[in-house]
Design a protein around this motif. Structure first.
Motif, short mmCIF file in Angstrom:
data_model
loop_
_atom_site.label_atom_id
_atom_site.label_comp_id
_atom_site.label_asym_id
_atom_site.label_seq_id
_atom_site.Cartn_x
_atom_site.Cartn_y
_atom_site.Cartn_z
N ALA A 52 1.88 5.94 -8.28
CA ALA A 52 1.20 5.09 -9.26
C ALA A 52 1.40 3.63 -8.88
CB ALA A 52 1.76 5.34 -10.64
N THR A 53 0.40 2.82 -9.18
CA THR A 53 0.56 1.37 -8.95
C THR A 53 0.53 0.68 -10.31
OG1 THR A 53 -1.83 1.36 -8.60
CG2 THR A 53 -0.42 1.29 -6.64
N GLY A 54 1.01 1.41 -11.29
CA GLY A 54 1.10 0.86 -12.65
C GLY A 54 1.89 1.85 -13.48
N GLN A 104 -8.74 1.72 -3.77
CA GLN A 104 -7.32 1.61 -3.40
C GLN A 104 -6.99 0.15 -3.11
OE1 GLN A 104 -5.85 4.07 -0.10
NE2 GLN A 104 -4.15 4.58 -1.47
N ASP A 105 -5.68 -0.16 -3.20
CA ASP A 105 -5.23 -1.53 -2.91
C ASP A 105 -5.05 -1.71 -1.42
OD1 ASP A 105 -3.76 -0.75 -5.74
OD2 ASP A 105 -4.60 -2.78 -5.65
N VAL A 106 -6.12 -2.10 -0.75
CA VAL A 106 -6.04 -2.39 0.69
C VAL A 106 -5.85 -3.89 0.77
CG1 VAL A 106 -7.17 -2.15 2.92
CG2 VAL A 106 -7.63 -0.47 1.10
N GLY A 162 5.94 -13.51 -8.46
CA GLY A 162 6.06 -12.66 -7.28
C GLY A 162 4.74 -12.41 -6.58
N ARG A 163 3.64 -12.56 -7.28
CA ARG A 163 2.35 -12.20 -6.67
C ARG A 163 1.76 -13.33 -5.82
NH1 ARG A 163 -0.83 -7.77 -10.20
NH2 ARG A 163 -1.49 -7.25 -8.07
N VAL A 164 2.51 -14.44 -5.67
CA VAL A 164 2.03 -15.45 -4.72
C VAL A 164 1.90 -14.81 -3.34
CG1 VAL A 164 2.96 -17.48 -5.92
CG2 VAL A 164 4.38 -16.28 -4.25
N LYS A 202 -10.21 -10.58 -7.49
CA LYS A 202 -9.25 -10.40 -8.60
C LYS A 202 -8.23 -11.52 -8.56
CE LYS A 202 -5.84 -7.36 -6.33
NZ LYS A 202 -5.30 -6.00 -6.24
N HIS A 203 -7.50 -11.76 -9.67
CA HIS A 203 -7.59 -11.15 -10.99
C HIS A 203 -8.24 -12.18 -11.89
CE1 HIS A 203 -4.19 -9.36 -8.82
NE2 HIS A 203 -4.43 -8.26 -9.50
N PHE A 204 -9.34 -11.82 -12.43
CA PHE A 204 -10.21 -12.76 -13.15
C PHE A 204 -9.75 -12.89 -14.59
CE2 PHE A 204 -13.75 -15.37 -13.18
CZ PHE A 204 -14.76 -15.02 -14.05
N SER A 280 -11.28 -3.12 -15.21
CA SER A 280 -10.09 -3.71 -15.85
C SER A 280 -8.92 -3.58 -14.89
CB SER A 280 -9.77 -2.94 -17.14
OG SER A 280 -9.11 -1.72 -16.82
N ASP A 281 -7.87 -4.32 -15.15
CA ASP A 281 -6.68 -4.03 -14.37
C ASP A 281 -5.98 -2.84 -15.05
OD1 ASP A 281 -4.36 -6.21 -12.60
OD2 ASP A 281 -4.63 -4.03 -12.58
N TRP A 282 -4.97 -2.34 -14.39
CA TRP A 282 -4.35 -1.07 -14.83
C TRP A 282 -3.94 -1.13 -16.30
CZ3 TRP A 282 -2.36 3.10 -11.48
CH2 TRP A 282 -1.73 4.10 -12.20
C1 GLC Z 1 -2.07 -3.23 -10.46
C2 GLC Z 1 -2.44 -4.62 -10.03
C3 GLC Z 1 -3.80 -4.71 -9.40
C4 GLC Z 1 -4.08 -3.43 -8.64
C5 GLC Z 1 -4.20 -2.33 -9.66
C6 GLC Z 1 -4.43 -0.96 -9.01
O1 GLC Z 1 -1.42 -3.27 -11.69
O2 GLC Z 1 -2.35 -5.64 -10.99
O3 GLC Z 1 -3.81 -5.86 -8.55
O4 GLC Z 1 -5.28 -3.55 -7.90
O5 GLC Z 1 -3.08 -2.25 -10.53
O6 GLC Z 1 -3.33 -0.60 -8.25
#
Ligand code: GLC
Length: 740
Positions: A52-54, A104-106, A162-164, A202-204, A280-282
Motif C-alpha cells: 500500500a502507498t497509503g 502507479q507511482d513512477v 519530506g516530500r521536497v 500533482k498535488h493540486f 483524489s489523493d489516497w
Molecule cells: C500517496 C501520495 C501520492 C501517491 C498516491 C498513490 O498518498 O500522496 O503522491 O501518488 O498516494 O500512491
C-alpha cells in the motif's frame, strides 16, 4: 467547398474525416448505455493487495467482486504483464466490459531507478530529465502500467517537509520547466503509444506550503501568492496536455483541495478549460470528515464531486454514496456523467477499448527488465545530479592510483538505500544496484587498497563502531565519508523538525577529522540538510542525494574525475531550522540587511547570519568559469520588444566542464512589492578547458508579468535589473528601463 460540407456532415454525427466515430462520440454512446451505478464505478480506484502507498483498507475479495460487476474504474499498485492481465480479465466479465486503468507511482524511474527528483532538479538538465521519464515510461508501460502519478510539481520552500525529495525545489520557473520535461517524457509520442503512460500533475495544489513543513498540514496564503508561486507549474502542465491531475490532502485557506471548487472547477476545468480528469489523493475524499469539512461519507462524496474530483482513490465513498446523492437530487447527474466521461475518454485514448490487454505483454516486459542502455543512462544522470559544494585545495578529483582509500559511513555498502523513497516498482534484487563501495572499488587501481568501516548506524546513538572507523581512517591516505539522513527519512509522511545528519554521524565525522587525514565528505539525502560544522571544517564536500540503480558508479565517476560535477542546488540550504522558510526570491522589505552580518534595525536575526549556508543555484566545478562582457541589446525598451542578453563564459581551469548560466530579473517598483530576484532563464553549457562560449537569452514583456493585488496578470513600465551568473548570489547586473 464540398470538402468542408462533407467534414461538417461527419462531425455533426461525431465522425472524423475518415467516417470513424470520434472519441467524444464513443464516450457519449457508452455513457448512454451505462447505469448510474456503472458510471459511479468508473470513478472508483482501489489499491492492489501486494503493498500500500497509503493507509491500506484491504478487502481484496470484495474488490475483485466489484470489478466483475463493473464497479471499479481503476487499480493502483497492480503491475506486471501477468497481474494486470488477470485483473483486466475480471473487468471483461462485467456487463459493458469497460477496461481498467492501472496507475502507479513512477516517480524517479521504474525498474531502473534514477536520482530522487530533487537530485534530478540539481542537474538543471531538461534533456536528461525528459529522457529519464521516457525510459521510465517505456519500462512501466512494459509492466502493464497505463498511468503514472507524476510529475509532482509542488513548489516547496521548506526542507522540513519530506516530500521536497520528489519535487523540483523552491523555484516556480525551474519547477515549471522540469514539470513540462517530465510530462513530455512520460507521454512521449502520445497516449495510446505502447511506450507512453498518462502523466499526472500533482498535488493540486500548494501541498508544499504545509504550515511548519509538517506533511498533510494546512495551507493558508493569499490568492496572489497561490497564483504567483504555486499554481504556474500546474497551469503549464494543463496547457501542455497532461492527461490527469491529482489533488492534495491539504486544506487551502480553509477548504480541502479535494473539494475546492475555486481551484478544481473555477480555475482548472473552468478558466484553464482542462479536459482531463482529477483523481483524489489516497483517501482524501473520505478525509474531509476528519478535516471537519464533511459530517459523513455522504457529504464528503457530495462536496468532492461538486468540487471537481472525478475519481476516488481508496476512500470508497463514491461507489456507495454517488448513486444515492443523484437519486436524492443532492447531486445533478450531469456531474457524474462529466466525471465518468473524462475517465472513459482517457481509456479510449489509451486504446484500451480496442484491446484491454495491449499493455500486458510478457515479451516487452522481459526486454525492459535490467536494460543495460537504461542503466548506462542512469549512471550518467546520477553523476550529472551531484553538486560539488566545496573543494578546498582541490582534493578532488582523486587519483585512481592513490595507495589506500578508506570509505567510512553507514551508506558505504548499502544497496537499496540508493533508491531513496518512491521506488516501489523495484524488486529487492540487490545485485542490480551498484553500492558506493562497489563503484569506488570498480575504479580504483588494482594495486590500491579500499578499506571500509561502517562507523555508525543511520539513525541511533550507538558509537561502538567509532574506534574501528578511526583505526581504519589512520591506515588510509584519503578518507571518503558517506553520511546524511536515512534514505527513508525523506518522502511522504517524513517531515523532520531537525534536519541535520541523523543519529551520531556528525560525531563520527568529528572523530575521523581528528586523525588529520584528508577527508572527502559525500552527503546522501532527499532534502537540504544542515551540516554547518562539516561545511566549515571539511575541505571537500559533494551533495549526492540518492542516485538510484547505478549510484556507486555515478559517484565514482565524479570522485575520480571521469565526470566533472556541474550540479546546482534547486533549494536554498538553511543554516538552522530557525531560518526556515528561506528562499532566494524573497521580497526586499523596508529594512533589508545589506550584508550577511548586518543586524541592527534591519530584517535579520540577532543570533544568526542572514544568508543561507548555500544559496539557490549554487554548485562548484573542478574547473573555473569566468563571466565577462555582459551585453544587453538595449538599455531602454518600449512595448512588445525583445531584450537580448548575452555573456561570455570562459573555462579558465584544467578540466572540461558544464556550467549552468542563470538569468534573473528584478522589477524594482510595482503595484505590489516584487522579489529581489526571479529566475527567468537558464542554460547548461559544456565548455572545454581554455575555451569560451557566448551565452544568449531573450526576454519579452511576457517575462515581466506578475499577479497584482486584484489578480490581474500583467506587467508595468519601470526599471528592471537584469542579472546573469553562476548562482543566485553571484551575478552581474545591468539596469534597463522598459515602458509600455
Ligand atoms: C500517496 C501520495 C501520492 C501517491 C498516491 C498513490 O498518498 O500522496 O503522491 O501518488 O498516494 O500512491
Amino acid at each position: 467547398m464540398k470538402r468542408v460540407y462533407f467534414l461538417l456532415a461527419f462531425s455533426a454525427f461525431g465522425m472524423n474525416a475518415y467516417g470513424q466515430k470520434t472519441v467524444d462520440q464513443k464516450v457519449a454512446e457508452l455513457l448512454s448505455k451505462m447505469t448510474l451505478e456503472e458510471k459511479a464505478g468508473q470513478m472508483v480506484q482501489y489499491s492492489g493487495f501486494e503493498y500500500a502507498t497509503g493507509p491500506q483498507q484491504s478487502n481484496s475479495a470484495a474488490v475483485l467482486e466489484e470489478i466483475k460487476k463493473g464497479k471499479v474504474g481503476s487499480m493502483l499498485n497492480v503491475a506486471g504483464a501477468e497481474e494486470t492481465k488477470a485483473f483486466q480479465k475480471l473487468a471483461q466479465q462485467s456487463r459493458l466490459k469497460i477496461p481498467l486503468l492501472f496507475g502507479q507511482d513512477v516517480i524517479h524511474g521504474y525498474r531502473t531507478t534514477f536520482p530522487v527528483n530533487l537530485g534530478q532538479a540539481a542537474s538543471w538538465d531538461l534533456g536528461l530529465i525528459e529522457r529519464s521519464e521516457r525510459i521510465a515510461a517505456t519500462e512501466a508501460a512494459a509492466y502493464g502500467i497505463h498511468w503514472t502519478f507524476a510529475p509532482m510539481v509542488d513548489v516547496a520552500r521548506d526542507p522540513r517537509w519530506g516530500r521536497v525529495m520528489e519535487g523540483s525545489g523552491e523555484d516556480t520557473y525551474l519547477g515549471t520547466q522540469i514539470g513540462l520535461a517530465r510530462i513530455k517524457g512520460f507521454q512521449g509520442r502520445g497516449l495510446g503509444s505502447l511506450d507512453a503512460v498518462m502523466a499526472c500533475a500533482k498535488h493540486f495544489a500548494a501541498y508544499g506550503a504545509a504550515v511548519g513543513g509538517r506533511d498533510y498540514n494546512s495551507v493558508d496564503m493569499s490568492l496572489r501568492q497561490l497564483h504567483e508561486i504555486y499554481l504556474p507549474p500546474f497551469k503549464a502542465a494543463a496547457d501542455a496536455g497532461v492527461a490527469t491531475f491529482m489533488n492534495s490532502f491539504n486544506d487551502i485557506n480553509g477548504i480541502p483541495a479535494t473539494a475546492n471548487q475555486y481551484i478544481q472547477r473555477n480555475l482548472l476545468k473552468g478558466k484553464w478549460n482542462y479536459k482531463g480528469f482529477v483523481v483524489s489523493d489516497w483517501g482524501s475524499i473520505g478525509e474531509m470528515i476528519p478535516h471537519g469539512y464533511a459530517k459523513d461519507a455522504n457529504e464528503a462524496a457530495q462536496r468532492a464531486i461538486l468540487g471537481g474530483s472525478d475519481m476516488d482513490m481508496e476512500s470508497r465513498v463514491y461507489m456507495t454514496e454517488l448513486p444515492k446523492l443523484v437519486k436524492e437530487g443532492k447531486v445533478e447527474a450531469k456531474w457524474v456523467d462529466d466525471a465518468a466521461g473524462r475517465i472513459l475518454t482517457k481509456k479510449f485514448e489509451m486504446g484500451l477499448f480496442d484491446d484491454p490487454y495491449r499493455f500486458s505483454n510478457e515479451k516487452r516486459q522481459k526486454e525492459q527488465t535490467n536494460n543495460p542502455e537504461h542503466r548506462k543512462f542512469g549512471r550518467e544522470f546520477g553523476s550529472k545530479s551531484i553538486v560539488l559544494l566545496k573543494n578546498q585545495g582541490n582534493i578532488l578529483p582523486l587519483s585512481k592510483t592513490v595507495k589506500t582509500v578508506a570509505l567510512i559511513g553507514p551508506f558505504g555498502k548499502e544497496t537499496v538505500a540508493n533508491h531513496g523513497f518512491w521506488s516501489i516498482a523495484f524488486k529487492d534484487d540487490n545485485q542490480r544496484i551498484v553500492s558506493q563501495y562497489d563503484g569506488i572499488k570498480n575504479q580504483l587501481d588494482k594495486n590500491s587498497t579500499l578499506l571500509y568501516a561502517k562507523g555508525c548506524n543511520t539513525d541511533d546513538q550507538d558509537k561502538s563502531m567509532f574506534a574501528e572507523a578511526v583505526e581504519t581512517a589512520k591506515k588510509a591516505d584519503v578518507v571518503i565519508m558517506t553520511l546524511g539522513e536515512g534514505h527513508a527519512m525523506s518522502g511522504e509522511a517524513k517531515s523532520r523538525s531537525s534536519i541535520g545528519f541523523s543519529g551520531v554521524q556528525e560525531d563520527l565525522l568529528k572523530e575521523i577529522a581528528k586523525t588529520g587525514k584528508p577527508i572527502v565528505l559525500m552527503i546522501n539525502a532527499g532534502r537540504p540538510l544542515i551540516f554547518n560544522w562539516a561545511a566549515d571544517n571539511i575541505p571537500a564536500i559533494t551533495y549526492n542525494w540518492w542516485l538510484g540503480t547505478e549510484a556507486g558508479n555515478s559517484i565514482a565517476d565524479v570522485l575520480f574525475g571521469a565526470v566533472n560535477p556541474g550540479g546546482k542546488l534547486p533549494m536554498s540550504f538553511p543554516r538552522t531550522e530557525g531560518q526556515i522558510p528561506i528562499y532566494y526570491n524573497h521580497y526586499n522589505t523596508g529594512r533589508p540587511a545589506k550584508t550577511n552580518t548586518e543586524r541592527n534595525y534591519v530584517s535579520a536575526y540577532i543570533d544568526l547570519d542572514n544568508d543561507p549556508k548555500f544559496p539557490f543555484g549554487y554548485g562548484l566545478s573542478y574547473t573555473d568559469f569566468k563571466y565577462s562582457d555582459m551585453v544587453l541589446s538595449s538599455a531602454s525598451l518600449k512595448g512588445n520588444q525583445t531584450l537580448t542578453v548575452s555573456v561570455t563564459v570562459s573555462n579558465t581551469g584544467k578540466y572540461d566542464g558544464e556550467e549552468v548560466v542563470q538569468l534573473y530579473i528584478r522589477d524594482l517598483f510595482g503595484k505590489v512589492v516584487r522579489p529581489v530576484k526571479e529566475l527567468k532563464g537558464f542554460q547548461k553549457v559544456a565548455i572545454k578547458k581554455g575555451e569560451s562560449r557566448k551565452v544568449e537569452f531573450k526576454l519579452t514583456p511576457e517575462d515581466l508579468k506578475f499577479f497584482d493585488d486584484e489578480l490581474n496578470f500583467d506587467w508595468e513600465s519601470g526599471e528592471f535589473d537584469i542579472m546573469l551568473g553562476t548562482n543566485s548570489q553571484n551575478v552581474q547586473t545591468k539596469r534597463i528601463i522598459w515602458t509600455q
